[in-house]
Design a protein around this motif. Structure first.
Motif, PDB file in Angstrom:
ATOM      1  N   ASN A  85       0.770  -1.224  -0.210  1.00 56.26           N
ATOM      2  CA  ASN A  85       0.349  -0.218  -0.156  1.00 56.26           C
ATOM      3  C   ASN A  85       0.807   1.230   0.061  1.00 56.26           C
ATOM      4  O   ASN A  85       1.520   1.161   0.828  1.00 56.26           O
ATOM      5  CB  ASN A  85      -0.650   0.105   1.221  1.00 56.26           C
ATOM      6  N   ILE A  86       0.841   2.136  -1.560  1.00 51.20           N
ATOM      7  CA  ILE A  86       2.190   2.769  -0.835  1.00 51.20           C
ATOM      8  C   ILE A  86       0.679   4.293  -1.179  1.00 51.20           C
ATOM      9  O   ILE A  86       0.233   4.521  -2.590  1.00 51.20           O
ATOM     10  CB  ILE A  86       2.643   2.912  -2.885  1.00 51.20           C
ATOM     11  N   PRO A  87       1.276   5.630  -1.055  1.00 50.28           N
ATOM     12  CA  PRO A  87       0.002   6.411  -1.078  1.00 50.28           C
ATOM     13  C   PRO A  87       0.490   7.158  -2.488  1.00 50.28           C
ATOM     14  O   PRO A  87       1.643   7.052  -2.157  1.00 50.28           O
ATOM     15  CB  PRO A  87       0.115   7.602   0.603  1.00 50.28           C
ATOM     16  N   LEU A  88       0.191   8.000  -2.742  1.00 52.58           N
ATOM     17  CA  LEU A  88      -0.107   8.749  -3.932  1.00 52.58           C
ATOM     18  C   LEU A  88      -0.026  10.077  -3.513  1.00 52.58           C
ATOM     19  O   LEU A  88      -0.030  10.304  -2.378  1.00 52.58           O
ATOM     20  CB  LEU A  88      -1.502   8.662  -5.128  1.00 52.58           C
ATOM     21  N   VAL A  89       1.070  11.095  -4.162  1.00 51.90           N
ATOM     22  CA  VAL A  89       1.549  12.058  -3.558  1.00 51.90           C
ATOM     23  C   VAL A  89       0.155  12.785  -4.068  1.00 51.90           C
ATOM     24  O   VAL A  89      -0.286  13.647  -2.992  1.00 51.90           O
ATOM     25  CB  VAL A  89       2.161  12.751  -4.871  1.00 51.90           C
TER      26      VAL A  89
ATOM     27  N   LEU B 276     -13.571   6.925 -15.118  1.00 52.12           N
ATOM     28  CA  LEU B 276     -13.741   5.895 -14.063  1.00 52.12           C
ATOM     29  C   LEU B 276     -14.046   5.336 -13.453  1.00 52.12           C
ATOM     30  O   LEU B 276     -14.700   4.670 -11.813  1.00 52.12           O
ATOM     31  CB  LEU B 276     -13.186   4.853 -15.254  1.00 52.12           C
ATOM     32  N   ARG B 277     -12.465   6.343 -12.453  1.00 53.88           N
ATOM     33  CA  ARG B 277     -11.995   6.332 -11.226  1.00 53.88           C
ATOM     34  C   ARG B 277     -11.368   7.246 -10.073  1.00 53.88           C
ATOM     35  O   ARG B 277     -11.511   8.149 -10.986  1.00 53.88           O
ATOM     36  CB  ARG B 277     -11.528   4.760 -10.773  1.00 53.88           C
ATOM     37  N   THR B 278     -11.406   6.887  -8.418  1.00 53.30           N
ATOM     38  CA  THR B 278     -10.483   7.907  -7.875  1.00 53.30           C
ATOM     39  C   THR B 278     -10.270   7.354  -7.266  1.00 53.30           C
ATOM     40  O   THR B 278     -10.547   6.116  -6.262  1.00 53.30           O
ATOM     41  CB  THR B 278     -11.475   9.155  -7.713  1.00 53.30           C
ATOM     42  N   VAL B 279      -8.812   7.191  -6.937  1.00 54.58           N
ATOM     43  CA  VAL B 279      -7.689   5.891  -5.849  1.00 54.58           C
ATOM     44  C   VAL B 279      -6.740   7.276  -5.079  1.00 54.58           C
ATOM     45  O   VAL B 279      -6.522   7.993  -6.197  1.00 54.58           O
ATOM     46  CB  VAL B 279      -6.999   5.424  -6.777  1.00 54.58           C
ATOM     47  N   ASP B 280      -6.371   6.979  -3.995  1.00 54.36           N
ATOM     48  CA  ASP B 280      -6.126   7.116  -3.316  1.00 54.36           C
ATOM     49  C   ASP B 280      -4.267   7.093  -2.650  1.00 54.36           C
ATOM     50  O   ASP B 280      -3.655   7.639  -2.758  1.00 54.36           O
ATOM     51  CB  ASP B 280      -6.430   8.197  -1.652  1.00 54.36           C
ATOM     52  N   SER B 281      -4.519   5.818  -3.245  1.00 58.25           N
ATOM     53  CA  SER B 281      -3.236   4.988  -3.128  1.00 58.25           C
ATOM     54  C   SER B 281      -2.913   3.625  -4.221  1.00 58.25           C
ATOM     55  O   SER B 281      -4.309   3.074  -4.275  1.00 58.25           O
ATOM     56  CB  SER B 281      -2.929   5.188  -1.322  1.00 58.25           C
ATOM     57  N   VAL B 282      -1.506   2.920  -4.687  1.00 53.12           N
ATOM     58  CA  VAL B 282      -1.480   2.090  -4.928  1.00 53.12           C
ATOM     59  C   VAL B 282      -2.015   0.855  -3.567  1.00 53.12           C
ATOM     60  O   VAL B 282      -0.940   1.076  -2.960  1.00 53.12           O
ATOM     61  CB  VAL B 282      -0.078   2.066  -5.486  1.00 53.12           C
ATOM     62  N   ASN B 283      -2.043   0.231  -3.877  1.00 52.26           N
ATOM     63  CA  ASN B 283      -2.935  -1.039  -3.051  1.00 52.26           C
ATOM     64  C   ASN B 283      -2.788  -2.729  -4.323  1.00 52.26           C
ATOM     65  O   ASN B 283      -4.017  -2.863  -4.276  1.00 52.26           O
ATOM     66  CB  ASN B 283      -4.542  -0.974  -2.488  1.00 52.26           C
ATOM     67  N   ASP B 284      -1.608  -2.926  -4.160  1.00 50.68           N
ATOM     68  CA  ASP B 284      -1.473  -3.805  -5.197  1.00 50.68           C
ATOM     69  C   ASP B 284      -0.595  -5.828  -4.733  1.00 50.68           C
ATOM     70  O   ASP B 284      -0.711  -5.542  -3.248  1.00 50.68           O
ATOM     71  CB  ASP B 284      -0.628  -3.707  -6.195  1.00 50.68           C
ATOM     72  N   ILE B 285      -1.336  -6.113  -5.413  1.00 47.75           N
ATOM     73  CA  ILE B 285      -0.631  -7.692  -4.585  1.00 47.75           C
ATOM     74  C   ILE B 285       0.572  -7.699  -5.535  1.00 47.75           C
ATOM     75  O   ILE B 285       1.467  -7.148  -6.377  1.00 47.75           O
ATOM     76  CB  ILE B 285      -1.564  -8.987  -5.743  1.00 47.75           C
ATOM     77  N   VAL B 286       2.248  -8.226  -4.718  1.00 49.75           N
ATOM     78  CA  VAL B 286       3.386  -7.994  -5.159  1.00 49.75           C
ATOM     79  C   VAL B 286       3.789 -10.266  -5.653  1.00 49.75           C
ATOM     80  O   VAL B 286       3.309 -10.616  -4.607  1.00 49.75           O
ATOM     81  CB  VAL B 286       4.219  -7.665  -4.300  1.00 49.75           C
TER      82      VAL B 286
ATOM     83  N   LEU C  91      -2.426   1.921 -11.874  1.00 48.84           N
ATOM     84  CA  LEU C  91      -1.660   2.291 -10.954  1.00 48.84           C
ATOM     85  C   LEU C  91      -1.226   1.472 -10.535  1.00 48.84           C
ATOM     86  O   LEU C  91      -1.715   0.483  -9.932  1.00 48.84           O
ATOM     87  CB  LEU C  91      -3.471   2.754 -10.320  1.00 48.84           C
ATOM     88  N   GLU C  92       0.263   1.405 -10.967  1.00 50.11           N
ATOM     89  CA  GLU C  92       1.370   0.663 -11.020  1.00 50.11           C
ATOM     90  C   GLU C  92       1.950   1.509 -10.160  1.00 50.11           C
ATOM     91  O   GLU C  92       2.643   2.004 -10.864  1.00 50.11           O
ATOM     92  CB  GLU C  92       1.602  -0.774 -11.877  1.00 50.11           C
TER      93      GLU C  92
END
Length: 361
Positions: A12-16, A23-33, A297-298
């Protein structure tokens, strides 16, 4: 090098700033590694974002696809048997392109390491450095102008302008940004399927009549509206880029043969990874259609894989790989250097990423 373990974790990495599209609004990268380990201790890394509105993938579906289907299918296989691994990977489960992409890029990372070469050289050599644009989220006109001027002050010469949320305001958004940024800054317009075909033609023609030059307009209509996209492409001078309409090599062939668009946007999360993306590159090369490499959003892992592909294939003439620039932090060590608009490829083997915080004990 035999695959002995495949592990997953969440980042979980916050965005600047919030990332806003039609299509959407996103506040952080919330990915599977993903981390794949071989019997000689080598590791390869991959990443998958849950972009449900585009790929249909969620955290749960990605984890399930990797842990229950893909991992059992390829554990025990030799990394040097790349084609065999890819056949098993893609045959283990239908769709689930983001999960496949994460494992695919980790396998390619290891394959390049087995060859003791950076991945981009395995994929064709080519460029040591590529240039990316920076995304300007859809907001009010004044905020978008301010964000554009900030990007230019940071050295970005190409801006990707998100529109399509309020079509009546889109002409003013683009006009104001062009006026503020000046004629030397390239503008790429991304409607994210937000316009109808008639709206798209009206908006693009209006901008063209105003003398506003655009590098391209990306996915102006719904992903499945091939006739609408073809209509837009035939009615305007500005190049039209197909994005959400192209997931597979078959989609690319259809777009090219039917002249639905002028350009194709390749994203590893749509294709299921590098293996299938290379097929699209080969198709585009045979028809002479230029491609752009893009990302969802990667964070740095997945964007590094895309950068290696872009640096390796000459048919990819444009890059939209600003994911790391949008992140507030970088929880990784190694890989290509993301320096504003410049992406400088690593020369150590594989993708170059040596440490992923999510897997550290």
């Amino acid at each position: 090098m035999k695959i002995v373990k495949i592990e997953t974790a969440k980042v979980n990495i916050p965005l600047v700033t919030p990332f806003k599209t039609a299509l959407r609004t996103v506040d952080s990268v919330n990915d599977i590694v993903v981390r794949i380990t071989t019997d000689d201790g080598q590791t390869g890394f991959g990443e998958a974002p849950p972009t449900a509105v585009i790929t249909g993938d969620t955290h749960g579906s990605i984890l399930s696809a990797i842990e229950e289907f893909i991992a059992p299918a390829i554990i025990g296989m030799e990394i040097e048997n790349l084609d065999g691994i890819m056949k098993k990977l893609h045959g283990s489960i239908r769709k689930n392109s983001s999960a496949k992409a994460a494992v695919d890029m980790a396998v390619y990372d290891l394959f390049a390491k087995s060859c003791r070469k950076p991945l981009y050289k395995i994929l064709g050599g080519g460029r040591k450095e590529i240039e990316t644009d920076l995304t300007i989220s859809v907001n009010g006109v004044e905020e978008m102008v301010a964000d554009s001027l900030k990007a230019v002050s940071q050295g970005f010469r190409i801006l990707k302008i998100k529109v399509g949320k309020e079509s009546k305001m889109d002409v003013e958004r683009i006009r104001a940004i062009r006026q503020a940024a000046g004629p030397d800054i390239k503008l790429r317009i991304d409607a994210n399927q937000g316009w109808s075909a008639k709206e798209a033609v009206k908006i693009i023609r209006t901008l063209e009549d105003m003398g506003i030059v655009m590098d391209l307009v990306e996915q102006p209509v719904n992903a499945h509206d091939f006739e609408g996209m073809k209509f837009v492409t035939s009615q305007v001078y500005t190049p039209i880029l197909a994005d959400e309409s192209v997931f597979s090599p078959e989609d690319a062939i259809r777009i090219i043969r039917e002249r639905t668009a002028d350009l194709i946007n390749i994203k590893l999360m749509k294709t299921g990874g590098i293996h299938e993306a290379l097929k699209i590159c080969a198709i585009a090369e045979s028809y002479g259609m230029e491609c752009m490499i893009g990302c969802m959003l990667e964070s740095k892992i997945a964007v590094s894989a895309a950068a290696h592909l872009a640096a390796g294939r000459g048919i990819i003439t444009r890059a939209d790989l600003d994911g790391p620039s949008l992140c507030r932090e970088d929880p990784y060590i190694g890989g290509p250097v993301f320096d504003g608009s410049r992406i400088v490829m690593n020369e150590d083997p594989g993708m170059g990423i040596s440490r992923v915080e999510a897997f550290c004990d």
